[in-house]
Write an enzyme that holds these catalytic residues in place. Sequence first.
Site, PDB file in Angstrom:
ATOM      1  CE1 TYR A  57      -4.279  -1.599   0.591  1.00  0.00           C
ATOM      2  CE2 TYR A  57      -2.845  -3.241   1.577  1.00  0.00           C
ATOM      3  CZ  TYR A  57      -4.066  -2.878   1.052  1.00  0.00           C
ATOM      4  OH  TYR A  57      -5.083  -3.799   0.990  1.00  0.00           O
ATOM      5  CB  CYS A  58       2.297   3.132  -2.713  1.00  0.00           C
ATOM      6  SG  CYS A  58       3.406   4.487  -3.067  1.00  0.00           S
ATOM      7  CB  ILE A  59      -0.369   5.482   2.082  1.00  0.00           C
ATOM      8  CG1 ILE A  59      -0.955   4.066   2.035  1.00  0.00           C
ATOM      9  CG2 ILE A  59      -1.366   6.473   2.667  1.00  0.00           C
ATOM     10  CD1 ILE A  59      -2.171   3.895   1.147  1.00  0.00           C
TER      11      ILE A  59
END
Length: 142
Positions: A113-115
């Site tokens: 998950y690239c947040i």
Amino acid sequence: MIKKDKNELNEMEYLVTQENGTEPPFQNEYWNHFDKGIYVDKISGKPLFTSEEKFESNCGWPSFSKSIDDDEIIELVDKTFGMIRTEVRSEDANSHLGHVFNDGPKESGGLRYCINSAAIQFIPYDKLEELGYGDLIPHFEK
């Protein structure tokens, strides 16, 4: 619980959460932040990720192998910029958070998950109880 009204967002927070923008890599608050605690949705205050699932991915944004509660995350097909990706949004506030990819650590399920830091707020472990997140303390007991 920490909440922020949409009218209180700074320019980058608004661009990211409301206009599906992306902040610059390596120039954001949490890309290299590994303190113990949780990350909540900047607007709703809903818990999204813990530091236990955060890992160094060298992409320039905070990366997590899984969410605290899959029901708090919406995944949508994103076909912008000539790519096909999976967008990640918060369920409660419908804020754009970032994207999820299948190149994460295999031993943790293979997801990344690239947040965007602008979409989340860090809550230190020692403040969880005080700020209304005490029910998440068991996530850190191994």
